[in-house]
Each structure stands twice: as C-alpha cells, then as structure tokens.
Design a protein around this motif. Structure first.
Motif, short mmCIF file in Angstrom:
data_model
loop_
_atom_site.label_atom_id
_atom_site.label_comp_id
_atom_site.label_asym_id
_atom_site.label_seq_id
_atom_site.Cartn_x
_atom_site.Cartn_y
_atom_site.Cartn_z
N LEU A 1 0.83 -1.21 0.00
CA LEU A 1 0.00 0.00 0.00
C LEU A 1 0.87 1.26 0.00
CD1 LEU A 1 -2.88 -1.12 2.37
CD2 LEU A 1 -2.95 -0.84 -0.11
N ASP A 2 2.07 1.17 0.53
CA ASP A 2 3.01 2.28 0.40
C ASP A 2 3.37 2.52 -1.07
OD1 ASP A 2 3.14 2.82 3.10
OD2 ASP A 2 4.95 1.61 3.45
N VAL A 3 3.43 1.45 -1.85
CA VAL A 3 3.67 1.58 -3.29
C VAL A 3 2.53 2.38 -3.93
CG1 VAL A 3 3.76 0.32 -5.48
CG2 VAL A 3 5.07 -0.50 -3.51
N VAL A 4 1.31 2.03 -3.57
CA VAL A 4 0.15 2.76 -4.10
C VAL A 4 0.27 4.24 -3.78
CG1 VAL A 4 -2.36 3.01 -3.99
CG2 VAL A 4 -1.33 0.72 -3.89
N ARG A 5 0.61 4.53 -2.54
CA ARG A 5 0.72 5.92 -2.08
C ARG A 5 1.81 6.68 -2.86
NH1 ARG A 5 1.07 4.48 2.58
NH2 ARG A 5 -1.13 4.67 3.18
N THR A 6 2.94 6.03 -3.07
CA THR A 6 4.04 6.68 -3.77
C THR A 6 3.70 6.93 -5.23
OG1 THR A 6 5.66 5.64 -2.30
CG2 THR A 6 6.47 6.47 -4.41
N LEU A 7 3.11 5.95 -5.89
CA LEU A 7 2.74 6.12 -7.29
C LEU A 7 1.72 7.25 -7.44
CD1 LEU A 7 2.46 2.38 -8.38
CD2 LEU A 7 4.15 4.03 -9.19
N THR A 8 0.75 7.26 -6.55
CA THR A 8 -0.28 8.30 -6.61
C THR A 8 0.34 9.68 -6.37
OG1 THR A 8 -1.95 6.74 -5.83
CG2 THR A 8 -2.47 9.08 -5.62
N ASP A 9 1.26 9.77 -5.43
CA ASP A 9 1.92 11.04 -5.16
C ASP A 9 2.72 11.55 -6.36
OD1 ASP A 9 0.91 11.04 -2.61
OD2 ASP A 9 2.76 10.37 -1.64
N HIS A 10 3.11 10.66 -7.25
CA HIS A 10 3.87 11.04 -8.44
C HIS A 10 2.99 11.15 -9.68
CE1 HIS A 10 7.31 10.09 -5.87
NE2 HIS A 10 8.05 10.75 -6.73
N GLY A 11 1.68 11.23 -9.46
CA GLY A 11 0.78 11.49 -10.57
C GLY A 11 0.35 10.28 -11.37
N ILE A 12 0.68 9.09 -10.90
CA ILE A 12 0.25 7.87 -11.59
C ILE A 12 -0.85 7.22 -10.77
CG2 ILE A 12 0.94 5.59 -12.43
CD1 ILE A 12 3.74 6.63 -12.80
N GLY A 13 -2.07 7.33 -11.24
CA GLY A 13 -3.19 6.73 -10.53
C GLY A 13 -3.00 5.24 -10.40
N CYS A 14 -3.19 4.71 -9.20
CA CYS A 14 -2.93 3.30 -8.95
C CYS A 14 -4.15 2.68 -8.28
CB CYS A 14 -1.70 3.14 -8.06
SG CYS A 14 -1.24 1.43 -7.74
N GLY A 15 -4.67 1.63 -8.89
CA GLY A 15 -5.79 0.91 -8.30
C GLY A 15 -5.32 -0.27 -7.48
N VAL A 16 -6.22 -0.82 -6.69
CA VAL A 16 -5.91 -2.02 -5.90
C VAL A 16 -6.85 -3.14 -6.31
CG1 VAL A 16 -5.98 -3.06 -3.61
CG2 VAL A 16 -4.92 -0.82 -3.92
N LEU A 17 -6.26 -4.25 -6.71
CA LEU A 17 -7.02 -5.46 -6.93
C LEU A 17 -7.09 -6.19 -5.60
CD1 LEU A 17 -8.42 -7.26 -9.05
CD2 LEU A 17 -6.25 -8.44 -9.35
N MET A 18 -8.23 -6.19 -4.98
CA MET A 18 -8.40 -6.81 -3.66
C MET A 18 -8.58 -8.30 -3.88
SD MET A 18 -10.99 -5.54 -0.71
CE MET A 18 -11.36 -6.53 0.74
N ALA A 19 -7.42 -8.97 -4.07
CA ALA A 19 -7.45 -10.35 -4.49
C ALA A 19 -6.28 -11.12 -3.89
CB ALA A 19 -7.39 -10.43 -6.02
N PRO A 20 -6.58 -12.35 -3.47
CA PRO A 20 -7.93 -12.89 -3.43
C PRO A 20 -8.60 -12.63 -2.08
CG PRO A 20 -6.41 -14.64 -2.92
CD PRO A 20 -5.58 -13.40 -3.14
N VAL A 21 -9.91 -12.52 -2.11
CA VAL A 21 -10.68 -12.60 -0.87
C VAL A 21 -10.83 -14.09 -0.59
CG1 VAL A 21 -12.88 -12.11 0.25
CG2 VAL A 21 -11.87 -10.44 -1.32
N ILE A 22 -10.29 -14.55 0.53
CA ILE A 22 -10.20 -15.98 0.81
C ILE A 22 -11.35 -16.39 1.74
CG2 ILE A 22 -8.75 -17.82 1.74
CD1 ILE A 22 -6.32 -16.18 1.06
N PRO A 23 -12.24 -17.24 1.26
CA PRO A 23 -13.40 -17.63 2.07
C PRO A 23 -13.00 -18.21 3.42
CG PRO A 23 -13.68 -18.36 -0.21
CD PRO A 23 -12.27 -17.84 -0.09
N PHE A 24 -13.74 -17.78 4.45
CA PHE A 24 -13.62 -18.29 5.81
C PHE A 24 -12.31 -17.92 6.50
CE2 PHE A 24 -15.70 -21.85 3.29
CZ PHE A 24 -16.95 -21.27 3.36
N LEU A 25 -11.39 -17.30 5.78
CA LEU A 25 -10.11 -16.89 6.37
C LEU A 25 -9.87 -15.39 6.25
CD1 LEU A 25 -7.78 -19.79 5.12
CD2 LEU A 25 -8.59 -19.41 7.46
N GLY A 26 -10.40 -14.78 5.22
CA GLY A 26 -10.19 -13.35 5.03
C GLY A 26 -11.43 -12.59 4.62
#
Length: 342
Positions: A207-232
């Motif tokens: 997530l620090d990578v996301v923050r740094t890329l965004t701060d430098h003008g490169i929009g960064c999305g997060v793929l919330m993957a995988p959502v693990i059944p019964f564990l996450g």
C-alpha cells in the motif's frame, strides 16, 4: 524438463517451441534471498502472447518475462503452467524460475514491426514481473523503456515493491501513453499474509507503493485479491482492508474472490489440510462446481466491498487507474468512478 513444450499452444502438433535446450543456462546463487532457488535463463523466441479468446481477461496481449514465482502464494492460479515443463505445481513453481533474459530486445523488435498495431499490453497477469528475480535480472526497465519509446499503452499488476525502482520510467511512459498500475492486496491480516503469501512484501508495504505512485501522478488501483473464504472474508477483515486501501490513496478497489484452478487447487487444499483442517469440507462444498466460488458468494463479497468503498470515499475509478499523465506539473482532476480490474 520439456523445454520444447514451451510453445504458445503446446498442444498443437508441430508448433515450434519458444526456445530449445541449447538456449538454456541454469544458475543458482548462494545469497539469502535466492537460497534454494534455481534460475533457468533462456533466450525466448517470442515475448508478446495473445490471450486465448475464451479468457475472462479484459485485454488481448500480455508480456511475461518470467515463469514460476518466488512469491510462493499458495493459491496462485498460474501454477498449472509449470506442468508444461514437467515441473510440479508446488515447490517447483516456487523455486524453479524461468527467466527470459532477452525479453526487452524481443519486445522492442515486436513493437517496431509494421504488423504491430499498438494494442494494449498487460504484464503481471500470469506471474509477477516484479518478483525477487527482477532485482537481479532487471528486465522490466528495458521493457518499460521500449513501451515508452513506442508510446504503446500498457498495464502492470504486481505485489512487488520493486516497481518503485522504475518510477522515473513509469512517469516518462505516462507522459506519452496510457499506463495502468494495479497493486494486489487481498487482505491486511498479518497472520494470513505470512502463511498464504510467504514470499511477498507485506500488505502495508504494497500500500506504500500505491501511495508513492499516486503522489507522483500515476493513478494506482488495488485489486483486492484474493478474498479468501472463511479466512479473510469476515466483515471486520473486509472493513480493515478497504479502510487501508482508501488511506493509501488508491483510485479504485476491485474485489476478486479466490478461484482454484487445477494445479492451484491441489496445492492450496494440501496447505489448507495442514493449517486449517476444519475448513477442508467447507471448501469442498463451496468449490464443488469447479474453480470458482458460487455466484451468490461472489456477489455478496462484491456488494460488501462496494459499500465499504463508498463509506471510505474510495470511489473505484476507470480513468484514474489507467490514464495519461500530462506533461504539465498540475495533475488532472479525478474522473468519474467505477470498478475496474486494471
């Protein structure tokens, strides 16, 4: 090892392999980060691969400079690809890494071809192009430079913090073409991360990578993957993850429930039996129909993440995650929001 089966369609009789045994150099390195890992350096015959028409992926072309991945994610869907080499989908996938050392020059030649129409190229969709091996082989700077020089649109999906090494190149590329960056963070639970993604940087570092890329003008999305059944997938876990993603400045969040294709399924279920034996029967029931969780379960997770994204103001965005950064110093205002994969 069946090197001659490394063709784009290995089941097609008579098709030429991507490289032969005379083009393979095997190395090991006695350093802590690479101990127990074998690298097979190859000179590939092609590097731009067409995605099969039946694929669910929203892109047609990919570049994969590596096969196998030291991230060692127990659920990785790409594990099956190692069987083409007579390697297993478990420890071999984690420790026998194929390195296409001529990937940058091959790509540059492909982009210069009159037949190439400048289509979008996706990277990191099979194994991570910023896994630990990239720190030694440094293939991505040449790949990104080639795409930049030809103003060819591209996207990268990664769990690796090493992408920040190439930040300047990414900024340069984003000034001339569409660049989409997504970071994969399926959960922020520390114990779960250590057991299912043992070779990856922590979720917080990603997530620090996301923050740094965004701060430098490169929009960064997060793929919330995988959502693990019964564990996450508990409400508290989903809330904590989406809250952290929103705090990172991500332009989008796209949930993707764990899927268990052949190869990955066997390795994951073996891991599950060792670490969470009480969940084995529940998984057998949930995935009884195949590789994907039931639609009702996927819809439930997607709805919950959408609601949390709205609550935390992360409004998933299409244009924001794949955009051209203007040469001017002032960034573009954020666009309308919608969920997107890359």
């Amino acid at each position: 090892m069946r090197w001659n089966n490394l063709a784009e369609n290995p089941t097609t009789p008579g098709e030429a392999a991507l490289f032969g045994t005379d083009a393979v150099t095997t190395r090991t390195f006695d350093t802590p980060e690479f101990r127990g890992i074998t690298f097979h350096e190859v000179r590939a015959r092609s590097i731009v691969n067409r995605v099969p028409g039946a694929s669910r992926m929203p892109f047609e072309w990919t570049v994969n400079p590596y096969r196998g991945c030291t991230h060692a994610c127990v659920y990785c869907f790409a594990r099956k690809t190692h069987t083409y080499l007579d390697l297993d989908t478990g420890l071999d996938f984690d420790s026998q890494i194929i390195v296409k050392i001529n990937a940058p020059e091959l790509l540059r030649g492909q982009l210069a071809s009159r037949r190439w129409q400048g289509a979008h190229i996706a990277m990191g969709t099979n194994v991570d192009c910023y896994q630990r091996a990239e720190g030694r082989y440094r293939l991505m700077p040449g790949i990104i430079a080639a795409l930049r020089d030809h103003a060819n649109p591209f996207s990268i999906l990664t769990k690796g913090t090493l992408i920040l090494r190439d930040l300047d190149l990414l900024v340069q590329a984003a000034e001339v073409t569409d660049v989409g960056i997504s970071v994969s963070v399926g959960f922020t639970d520390q114990e779960l991360w250590r057991t299912v993604e043992p070779g990856t940087p922590s979720p917080e570092r990603r997530l620090d990578v996301v923050r740094t890329l965004t701060d430098h003008g490169i929009g960064c999305g997060v793929l919330m993957a995988p959502v693990i059944p019964f564990l996450g997938d508990s409400p508290d876990q989903l809330r904590a993850t989406v809250r952290a993603i929103a705090a990172s400045g991500a332009t989008s969040v796209t949930p993707l429930v764990l899927h268990l294709r052949p190869g990955a399924r066997e390795w994951f279920m073996e891991w599950l039996g060792k670490h969470h034996p009480h969940l084995v029967r529940r998984y057998e029931r949930l995935y009884a129909e195949g590789a994907y969780a039931p639609k009702w379960y996927q819809r439930r997770i997607t709805r919950q993440v959408h609601e949390l994204a709205t609550e935390f103001g992360i409004g998933p965005s299409g244009p924001g995650a794949r955009r051209r950064v203007p040469a001017a110093a002032e960034p573009e205002p954020p666009g309308p929001t919608q969920l997107t994969l890359l």
